[in-house]
Design an enzyme around this catalytic site. Sequence first.
Site, PDB file in Angstrom:
ATOM      1  CE  LYS A 168      -3.905  -0.218   2.133  1.00  0.00           C
ATOM      2  NZ  LYS A 168      -4.875  -0.468   3.373  1.00  0.00           N
ATOM      3  N   GLY A 215      -8.651   4.613  -3.255  1.00  0.00           N
ATOM      4  CA  GLY A 215      -8.573   3.328  -3.747  1.00  0.00           C
ATOM      5  C   GLY A 215      -6.963   2.405  -4.775  1.00  0.00           C
ATOM      6  CD  GLU A 275      -2.967  -2.226   6.136  1.00  0.00           C
ATOM      7  OE1 GLU A 275      -3.995  -2.745   4.878  1.00  0.00           O
ATOM      8  OE2 GLU A 275      -2.920  -1.566   6.415  1.00  0.00           O
ATOM      9  CB  ILE A 284      -8.517  -9.196   5.505  1.00  0.00           C
ATOM     10  CG1 ILE A 284      -7.717  -8.822   6.403  1.00  0.00           C
ATOM     11  CG2 ILE A 284     -10.242  -9.210   5.825  1.00  0.00           C
ATOM     12  CD1 ILE A 284      -8.262  -7.723   7.071  1.00  0.00           C
ATOM     13  CG  HIS A 332     -14.544  -0.030   4.379  1.00  0.00           C
ATOM     14  ND1 HIS A 332     -13.494   1.286   4.259  1.00  0.00           N
ATOM     15  CD2 HIS A 332     -15.901   1.560   5.098  1.00  0.00           C
ATOM     16  CE1 HIS A 332     -13.238   1.648   4.198  1.00  0.00           C
ATOM     17  NE2 HIS A 332     -14.374   2.565   4.862  1.00  0.00           N
ATOM     18  CE  LYS A 388     -14.574   4.291   1.511  1.00  0.00           C
ATOM     19  NZ  LYS A 388     -14.752   5.379   2.678  1.00  0.00           N
ATOM     20  CG  ASN A 433     -10.629   9.201   4.565  1.00  0.00           C
ATOM     21  OD1 ASN A 433      -9.051   9.063   4.496  1.00  0.00           O
ATOM     22  ND2 ASN A 433     -11.786   8.290   4.150  1.00  0.00           N
ATOM     23  NE  ARG A 476     -11.144  12.841   2.235  1.00  0.00           N
ATOM     24  CZ  ARG A 476     -12.147  11.811   1.595  1.00  0.00           C
ATOM     25  NH1 ARG A 476     -13.380  11.918   1.803  1.00  0.00           N
ATOM     26  NH2 ARG A 476     -11.319  10.653   1.852  1.00  0.00           N
ATOM     27  NE  ARG A 511     -19.504   6.927  -2.962  1.00  0.00           N
ATOM     28  CZ  ARG A 511     -18.215   7.115  -2.342  1.00  0.00           C
ATOM     29  NH1 ARG A 511     -17.591   7.550  -3.315  1.00  0.00           N
ATOM     30  NH2 ARG A 511     -18.200   6.710  -1.262  1.00  0.00           N
TER      31      ARG A 511
HETATM   32  P1  ADP Z   1     -14.737   8.521   0.984  1.00  0.00           P
HETATM   33  O1  ADP Z   1     -14.122   7.700   1.442  1.00  0.00           O
HETATM   34  O2  ADP Z   1     -15.284   9.794   1.718  1.00  0.00           O
HETATM   35  O3  ADP Z   1     -15.910   8.061  -0.355  1.00  0.00           O
HETATM   36  P2  ADP Z   1     -13.511   8.667  -2.055  1.00  0.00           P
HETATM   37  O4  ADP Z   1     -11.557   8.338  -1.416  1.00  0.00           O
HETATM   38  O5  ADP Z   1     -14.457   8.275  -2.335  1.00  0.00           O
HETATM   39  O6  ADP Z   1     -12.962   9.304   0.021  1.00  0.00           O
HETATM   40  O7  ADP Z   1     -12.959   9.822  -1.923  1.00  0.00           O
HETATM   41  C1  ADP Z   1     -13.431  11.036  -1.882  1.00  0.00           C
HETATM   42  C2  ADP Z   1     -12.664  11.422  -3.600  1.00  0.00           C
HETATM   43  O8  ADP Z   1     -11.803  12.820  -3.143  1.00  0.00           O
HETATM   44  C3  ADP Z   1     -12.548  10.721  -4.778  1.00  0.00           C
HETATM   45  O9  ADP Z   1     -13.290  11.853  -5.462  1.00  0.00           O
HETATM   46  C4  ADP Z   1     -11.590  10.705  -4.576  1.00  0.00           C
HETATM   47  O10 ADP Z   1     -11.189   9.755  -6.150  1.00  0.00           O
HETATM   48  C5  ADP Z   1     -10.440  11.899  -3.985  1.00  0.00           C
HETATM   49  N1  ADP Z   1      -9.659  11.353  -3.594  1.00  0.00           N
HETATM   50  C6  ADP Z   1      -9.561  10.532  -2.472  1.00  0.00           C
HETATM   51  N2  ADP Z   1      -8.324  10.697  -1.334  1.00  0.00           N
HETATM   52  C7  ADP Z   1      -7.765  11.043  -2.713  1.00  0.00           C
HETATM   53  C8  ADP Z   1      -6.185  11.324  -2.818  1.00  0.00           C
HETATM   54  N3  ADP Z   1      -5.752  10.965  -1.823  1.00  0.00           N
HETATM   55  N4  ADP Z   1      -5.669  12.092  -4.557  1.00  0.00           N
HETATM   56  C9  ADP Z   1      -6.543  12.324  -4.746  1.00  0.00           C
HETATM   57  N5  ADP Z   1      -7.746  12.141  -4.836  1.00  0.00           N
HETATM   58  C10 ADP Z   1      -8.294  11.343  -3.919  1.00  0.00           C
HETATM   59  P1  ADP Z   2      -8.382   4.823   0.754  1.00  0.00           P
HETATM   60  O1  ADP Z   2      -7.108   5.545   0.754  1.00  0.00           O
HETATM   61  O2  ADP Z   2      -7.320   4.168  -1.185  1.00  0.00           O
HETATM   62  O3  ADP Z   2      -9.279   5.067   0.901  1.00  0.00           O
HETATM   63  P2  ADP Z   2      -7.537   1.850   2.211  1.00  0.00           P
HETATM   64  O4  ADP Z   2      -6.590   1.643   3.163  1.00  0.00           O
HETATM   65  O5  ADP Z   2      -8.459   2.950   3.270  1.00  0.00           O
HETATM   66  O6  ADP Z   2      -7.499   3.380   1.058  1.00  0.00           O
HETATM   67  O7  ADP Z   2      -8.779   0.690   1.857  1.00  0.00           O
HETATM   68  C1  ADP Z   2      -9.432   0.597   1.155  1.00  0.00           C
HETATM   69  C2  ADP Z   2     -10.217  -0.567   0.129  1.00  0.00           C
HETATM   70  O8  ADP Z   2      -9.251  -1.279   0.049  1.00  0.00           O
HETATM   71  C3  ADP Z   2     -10.691  -0.415   1.554  1.00  0.00           C
HETATM   72  O9  ADP Z   2     -11.880  -0.522   2.005  1.00  0.00           O
HETATM   73  C4  ADP Z   2     -10.676  -2.462   1.449  1.00  0.00           C
HETATM   74  O10 ADP Z   2     -12.027  -2.903   0.493  1.00  0.00           O
HETATM   75  C5  ADP Z   2      -9.608  -2.762   1.088  1.00  0.00           C
HETATM   76  N1  ADP Z   2      -8.694  -2.992   1.519  1.00  0.00           N
HETATM   77  C6  ADP Z   2      -7.466  -2.361   2.014  1.00  0.00           C
HETATM   78  N2  ADP Z   2      -6.531  -2.413   2.874  1.00  0.00           N
HETATM   79  C7  ADP Z   2      -6.595  -4.096   3.108  1.00  0.00           C
HETATM   80  C8  ADP Z   2      -6.385  -5.033   3.619  1.00  0.00           C
HETATM   81  N3  ADP Z   2      -5.635  -5.049   3.726  1.00  0.00           N
HETATM   82  N4  ADP Z   2      -6.923  -6.381   2.655  1.00  0.00           N
HETATM   83  C9  ADP Z   2      -8.517  -6.431   2.344  1.00  0.00           C
HETATM   84  N5  ADP Z   2      -8.674  -5.024   1.707  1.00  0.00           N
HETATM   85  C10 ADP Z   2      -7.627  -4.164   1.872  1.00  0.00           C
HETATM   86 MG    MG Z   3     -10.325   4.562   2.934  1.00  0.00          MG
END
Ligand code: ADP
Ligand code: ADP
Ligand code: MG
Length: 462
Positions: free
Chosen positions: A163, A170, A205, A208, A213, A242, A296, A298, A344
């Site tokens: 990661k 994502g 990590e 899993i 989530h 999501k 997050n 925000r 969404r």
């Molecule tokens: P939430 O958990 O609020 O649903 P998302 O991961 O879907 O958050 O992100 C919300 C918005 O911010 C989306 O438009 C996503 O593409 C954007 N986003 C989130 N994190 C980043 C990042 N690190 N860099 C660029 N865009 C991001």
């Molecule tokens: P982002 O900043 O892109 O939102 P997250 O760490 O929140 O990144 O992870 C986004 C998604 O990726 C999680 O909701 C889950 O579906 C998957 N994920 C993240 N970490 C793991 C893990 N250790 N094992 C399995 N799935 C994971």
């Molecule tokens: Mg996340």
Amino acid sequence: MPDVGRPIRRVFVANRGEIAVRIVEACHRLGIEAVVGVSDADRDTLAALRADRAVCIGPARATDSYLRKEAIVAAALGTGCDAVHPGYGFLSERAAFRRYCAEHGLVFVGPSAQAISELGDKLRARRIAESLGVPTVPGSDHVEWAADARRFGEREGYPFLLKASAGGGGRGMRIVRDAAEVDAAHAGASAEAAAAFGDPTLYIERYIERARHVEVQVLGDSFGNVVHLGERDCSTQRRHQKLLEEGPSPILAESVRRQMAAEAVKLARHVGYEGAGTVEFIVDLDTKSFYFLEMNTRIQVEHPVTEMITGRDLVAEMIRIAAGEPLSFSQDDVSIRGHSIECRINAEDFRAGFRPSPGQLRAWSPPSGPGIRLDSHCYAGYRIPPFYDSMIGKLLVHADDRAQAIEKMRDALEAFVIEGIETTIPFHRKVLSHPDFRENRVTTRWVENVLMHPANQGPESP
Ligand code: ADP
Ligand code: ADP
Ligand code: MG
């Protein structure tokens, strides 16, 4: 130092789309004016129409407008604003933007720069969580070399996830299933992270396989009060993004729910968190354990799920907190009522691999009724520009229980008329009518492994 006791009279909205509309409306409910900064491509969106004023901050491309802190702060100052609301995405989690606002005398509606940088970096957040005894996914600290990752695999086994510490949305994640995959995954993930986030740092990590989530909404003020507003379950995902969220989580035992909320509050309290934040966890369905994923710092896309089940206005609350007011309620005042689901709605053709489908809305007729909410910046005749995220709205329902919420959402989706573009409405109808979703058998991989699996693509049913 918190920006205590700074009255806010006019807020600059540094975002676009539905969240810009949402912020304008919250300001108006609080008797505050709202100015929206728009790109050339967004002059005719609903946020621009509803705001007290709209000013252009640059060309369509986000790097020339919504991501330019100088243009945004100049526009905010030029229009007499005293605060900036960053929404989600764009500059919302950039500590440098938070500092830049403060240097120019603007209140940033969100946590301190320190809280953003401590928690925004996933590896740092993971270390803080570990130091507080908040469970984290078994894994490693920074892995600089592919050889380190291979050693982890030999010691702890496969599969694991590589990661990006700076990742989000994502992206910047790679599943590694055996030793042969390590080199390519390591090179790919660090290159992607460097290009997308300007930071190649990776960590590991354990992956899993059967996961849900679940995330906890928190609110903190500048007086050290921190409360949680229950959880949301966002397990219906595609490519770690999501698509559908609901609250409360239908899979948590009451004791686990309480424990998870307590861990989230512990973490937020430790960094003196101010404003709205979300602490994300992953639940391992095989062991029933939960682990911290990230925080997050925000407002989150799916925040209305929490608003539906708690009756609280999170965006208004974060503006009040930024103005130096204490939280308007205590933990004991928070009660969860009924069940809410959010879909969404994206301008995408899900049958063609979720291909974006921008264009003009020839018809736009949303459903309405008790317990139905639509957050959107669209209207009939609006032309969806091709430059941004494809989300065109969030449809929510609230009902007494999950089964009724599912039925209400199915009816609402069926009644929603959109013409001129493809949307993810048929996708959501497919999800909601599937027995796995209805009986809570969904995991974070379900959309890809079951729902959209080629073997299951028979004739369309909904
Ligand atoms: P939430 O958990 O609020 O649903 P998302 O991961 O879907 O958050 O992100 C919300 C918005 O911010 C989306 O438009 C996503 O593409 C954007 N986003 C989130 N994190 C980043 C990042 N690190 N860099 C660029 N865009 C991001
Ligand atoms: P982002 O900043 O892109 O939102 P997250 O760490 O929140 O990144 O992870 C986004 C998604 O990726 C999680 O909701 C889950 O579906 C998957 N994920 C993240 N970490 C793991 C893990 N250790 N094992 C399995 N799935 C994971
Ligand atoms: Mg996340």
